[in-house]
Design a protein around this motif. Structure first.
Motif, PDB file in Angstrom:
ATOM      1  N   HIS A   1       2.136   9.084   3.548  1.00  0.00           N
ATOM      2  CA  HIS A   1       3.496   8.813   4.029  1.00  0.00           C
ATOM      3  C   HIS A   1       3.973   7.435   3.576  1.00  0.00           C
ATOM      4  CE1 HIS A   1       3.855  12.477   6.326  1.00  0.00           C
ATOM      5  NE2 HIS A   1       2.686  12.257   6.889  1.00  0.00           N
ATOM      6  N   SER A   2       3.098   6.437   3.664  1.00  0.00           N
ATOM      7  CA  SER A   2       3.455   5.094   3.186  1.00  0.00           C
ATOM      8  C   SER A   2       3.587   5.089   1.671  1.00  0.00           C
ATOM      9  CB  SER A   2       2.402   4.078   3.626  1.00  0.00           C
ATOM     10  OG  SER A   2       2.332   3.992   5.036  1.00  0.00           O
ATOM     11  N   ALA A   3       2.677   5.794   0.998  1.00  0.00           N
ATOM     12  CA  ALA A   3       2.702   5.826  -0.462  1.00  0.00           C
ATOM     13  C   ALA A   3       3.997   6.432  -0.988  1.00  0.00           C
ATOM     14  CB  ALA A   3       1.507   6.620  -0.987  1.00  0.00           C
ATOM     15  N   PHE A   4       4.503   7.472  -0.313  1.00  0.00           N
ATOM     16  CA  PHE A   4       5.712   8.137  -0.786  1.00  0.00           C
ATOM     17  C   PHE A   4       6.899   7.180  -0.832  1.00  0.00           C
ATOM     18  CE2 PHE A   4       4.102  12.493   0.892  1.00  0.00           C
ATOM     19  CZ  PHE A   4       3.267  12.592  -0.214  1.00  0.00           C
ATOM     20  N   LYS A   5       7.041   6.339   0.189  1.00  0.00           N
ATOM     21  CA  LYS A   5       8.147   5.380   0.208  1.00  0.00           C
ATOM     22  C   LYS A   5       8.021   4.397  -0.955  1.00  0.00           C
ATOM     23  CE  LYS A   5      11.673   2.995   1.683  1.00  0.00           C
ATOM     24  NZ  LYS A   5      11.782   2.444   3.036  1.00  0.00           N
ATOM     25  N   MET A   6       6.809   3.941  -1.216  1.00  0.00           N
ATOM     26  CA  MET A   6       6.590   2.981  -2.298  1.00  0.00           C
ATOM     27  C   MET A   6       6.836   3.607  -3.665  1.00  0.00           C
ATOM     28  SD  MET A   6       3.128   1.475  -0.609  1.00  0.00           S
ATOM     29  CE  MET A   6       3.159   0.648   0.990  1.00  0.00           C
ATOM     30  N   LEU A   7       6.386   4.833  -3.850  1.00  0.00           N
ATOM     31  CA  LEU A   7       6.584   5.512  -5.127  1.00  0.00           C
ATOM     32  C   LEU A   7       8.060   5.808  -5.364  1.00  0.00           C
ATOM     33  CD1 LEU A   7       3.533   7.960  -5.132  1.00  0.00           C
ATOM     34  CD2 LEU A   7       3.754   5.765  -6.318  1.00  0.00           C
ATOM     35  N   ALA A   8       8.778   6.159  -4.306  1.00  0.00           N
ATOM     36  CA  ALA A   8      10.222   6.377  -4.436  1.00  0.00           C
ATOM     37  C   ALA A   8      10.905   5.081  -4.862  1.00  0.00           C
ATOM     38  CB  ALA A   8      10.797   6.870  -3.114  1.00  0.00           C
ATOM     39  N   ARG A   9      10.443   3.957  -4.329  1.00  0.00           N
ATOM     40  CA  ARG A   9      11.027   2.669  -4.695  1.00  0.00           C
ATOM     41  C   ARG A   9      10.733   2.338  -6.165  1.00  0.00           C
ATOM     42  NH1 ARG A   9       9.885  -1.854  -0.484  1.00  0.00           N
ATOM     43  NH2 ARG A   9      11.508  -0.665   0.612  1.00  0.00           N
ATOM     44  N   VAL A  10       9.537   2.671  -6.626  1.00  0.00           N
ATOM     45  CA  VAL A  10       9.199   2.437  -8.037  1.00  0.00           C
ATOM     46  C   VAL A  10      10.156   3.213  -8.939  1.00  0.00           C
ATOM     47  CG1 VAL A  10       7.458   2.855  -9.828  1.00  0.00           C
ATOM     48  CG2 VAL A  10       6.769   1.875  -7.634  1.00  0.00           C
ATOM     49  N   SER A  11      10.440   4.461  -8.580  1.00  0.00           N
ATOM     50  CA  SER A  11      11.370   5.267  -9.384  1.00  0.00           C
ATOM     51  C   SER A  11      12.754   4.642  -9.414  1.00  0.00           C
ATOM     52  CB  SER A  11      11.444   6.694  -8.829  1.00  0.00           C
ATOM     53  OG  SER A  11      10.203   7.357  -8.968  1.00  0.00           O
ATOM     54  N   LYS A  12      13.198   4.089  -8.289  1.00  0.00           N
ATOM     55  CA  LYS A  12      14.505   3.438  -8.231  1.00  0.00           C
ATOM     56  C   LYS A  12      14.519   2.159  -9.072  1.00  0.00           C
ATOM     57  CE  LYS A  12      16.659   6.271  -5.442  1.00  0.00           C
ATOM     58  NZ  LYS A  12      17.824   7.069  -5.914  1.00  0.00           N
ATOM     59  N   ILE A  13      13.415   1.436  -9.073  1.00  0.00           N
ATOM     60  CA  ILE A  13      13.328   0.229  -9.907  1.00  0.00           C
ATOM     61  C   ILE A  13      13.439   0.614 -11.377  1.00  0.00           C
ATOM     62  CG2 ILE A  13      11.834  -1.676 -10.650  1.00  0.00           C
ATOM     63  CD1 ILE A  13      10.637  -1.599  -7.781  1.00  0.00           C
ATOM     64  N   MET A  14      12.761   1.691 -11.764  1.00  0.00           N
ATOM     65  CA  MET A  14      12.850   2.148 -13.145  1.00  0.00           C
ATOM     66  C   MET A  14      14.281   2.529 -13.499  1.00  0.00           C
ATOM     67  SD  MET A  14       9.378   4.372 -13.674  1.00  0.00           S
ATOM     68  CE  MET A  14       7.757   3.598 -13.620  1.00  0.00           C
ATOM     69  N   ALA A  15      14.983   3.158 -12.569  1.00  0.00           N
ATOM     70  CA  ALA A  15      16.389   3.498 -12.816  1.00  0.00           C
ATOM     71  C   ALA A  15      17.218   2.237 -13.013  1.00  0.00           C
ATOM     72  CB  ALA A  15      16.935   4.321 -11.650  1.00  0.00           C
ATOM     73  N   GLN A  16      16.919   1.203 -12.244  1.00  0.00           N
ATOM     74  CA  GLN A  16      17.605  -0.082 -12.394  1.00  0.00           C
ATOM     75  C   GLN A  16      17.361  -0.653 -13.789  1.00  0.00           C
ATOM     76  OE1 GLN A  16      19.434  -1.439  -9.902  1.00  0.00           O
ATOM     77  NE2 GLN A  16      19.970  -3.330 -10.930  1.00  0.00           N
ATOM     78  N   LEU A  17      16.143  -0.537 -14.272  1.00  0.00           N
ATOM     79  CA  LEU A  17      15.802  -1.043 -15.603  1.00  0.00           C
ATOM     80  C   LEU A  17      16.471  -0.225 -16.705  1.00  0.00           C
ATOM     81  CD1 LEU A  17      12.039  -1.844 -14.910  1.00  0.00           C
ATOM     82  CD2 LEU A  17      13.808  -3.503 -15.524  1.00  0.00           C
ATOM     83  N   VAL A  18      16.632   1.068 -16.456  1.00  0.00           N
ATOM     84  CA  VAL A  18      17.348   1.908 -17.423  1.00  0.00           C
ATOM     85  C   VAL A  18      18.776   1.400 -17.597  1.00  0.00           C
ATOM     86  CG1 VAL A  18      18.335   4.203 -17.824  1.00  0.00           C
ATOM     87  CG2 VAL A  18      15.965   3.987 -17.052  1.00  0.00           C
ATOM     88  N   HIS A  19      19.456   1.133 -16.496  1.00  0.00           N
ATOM     89  CA  HIS A  19      20.853   0.683 -16.555  1.00  0.00           C
ATOM     90  C   HIS A  19      20.972  -0.726 -17.147  1.00  0.00           C
ATOM     91  CE1 HIS A  19      22.406   4.204 -14.654  1.00  0.00           C
ATOM     92  NE2 HIS A  19      21.688   4.033 -13.564  1.00  0.00           N
ATOM     93  N   ALA A  20      19.911  -1.515 -17.022  1.00  0.00           N
ATOM     94  CA  ALA A  20      19.956  -2.865 -17.582  1.00  0.00           C
ATOM     95  C   ALA A  20      20.110  -2.839 -19.106  1.00  0.00           C
ATOM     96  CB  ALA A  20      18.695  -3.637 -17.202  1.00  0.00           C
TER      97      ALA A  20
END
Length: 279
Positions: A79-98
């Motif tokens: 359950h804790s891991a899922f939140k962290m992994l979801a955040r990693v995916s969002k960070i990658m999306a941020q880097l895509v837009h950069a």
């Protein structure tokens, strides 16, 4: 003192940060905003520096989340891991837009500053290499760019020798009673992962009965989300580099676009993708 004067005095007191920590103090903005040191007279070099410095900050957060997620998976705390992994995916999306911002740099603008970069290259990013290794793309040759910095080499070497996120995921699946081959539970973690039909069958058990294996099914989808975002990040990197420098060699000595295109073929979590054909 009338009420109006009292209000003015109170407002002045509230805005006086000389005796307490301010926004700039907390974020160390003097150091952060003073870290951009263009070497060329080119106007666009500041864009280039800010792009890469902010990417390194996002990667620092990504590693923070990835390492925590891996510890949680190893401890069966999904359950804790899922939140962290979801955040990693969002960070990658941020880097895509950069990349959209850097893509505003035209070839002549980049050429004006390129001689000042010498052999420095994003290829030498220790944090990016740690991310690649944490996601399972192990390659001993990628240690060499950090040999001149023992501190960075130790950091990258530790990531190289440790189990990847996918390795930890397969070990968790075995603990949950799914049939993961023993060779995937204890192996030389420095070797690239090799897809296995038996591992695909284990994932298929979870995907064919999500209610019975909800956590494993959700883990598979979090990993899929992450690799999907990572592929977009890589692809956007390739297209931006091709747009700005064409097929020139990279400043760090790599093949530039040709090298980056090879990276597009790397699959991090292979069975999670192939199982879809057999569902």
């Amino acid at each position: 003192m009338n009420s109006g004067e009292k209000i003015v005095q109170e407002e002045k007191a509230e805005l006086d940060f000389s005796q307490s920590m301010s926004y700039g103090d907390y974020l160390q903005l003097d150091a952060l905003l003073g870290a951009q040191k263009p070497l060329s007279p080119a106007h666009d070099e500041l864009l280039f520096i800010v792009q890469h410095q902010t990417s390194e900050l996002w990667m620092k957060l990504m590693l923070h989340e990835l390492h925590a997620a891996m510890r949680c998976v190893a401890a069966d705390d999904l359950h804790s891991a899922f939140k962290m992994l979801a955040r990693v995916s969002k960070i990658m999306a941020q880097l895509v837009h950069a990349w959209d911002v850097l893509a505003t740099m035209t070839p002549p603008e980049y050429s004006a500053m390129r001689p000042y970069l010498a052999s420095s290259s994003g290829f030498q990013s220790a944090q990016y290499r740690c991310i690649e290794f944490a996601l399972g793309n192990k390659n001993a040759a990628m240690l060499k760019p950090h040999a001149h910095r023992p501190d960075l080499l130790a950091l990258v070497q530790a990531a190289y020798e440790a189990p990847s996120l996918y390795d930890e995921s397969l070990r968790l699946m075995a603990r949950r009673g799914l049939a993961i081959p023993a060779g995937h539970l204890q192996r030389d973690w420095t070797q690239p992962y090799v897809a296995d039909a038996a591992v695909e069958q284990a994932w298929l058990v979870a995907y064919r009965d999500p209610r019975e294996h909800w956590d494993i099914y959700q883990l598979g989808e979090k990993l899929t989300d992450m690799e999907d975002a990572f592929r977009l990040w890589r692809f956007r990197h390739v297209t931006t580099v091709e747009r700005v420098i064409g097929f020139k060699r990279g400043t760090g000595g790599t093949g530039g676009v040709s090298y980056l295109r090879k990276m597009l073929d790397v699959v991090l979590f292979p069975e999670i993708w192939t199982l879809r054909t057999n569902l």
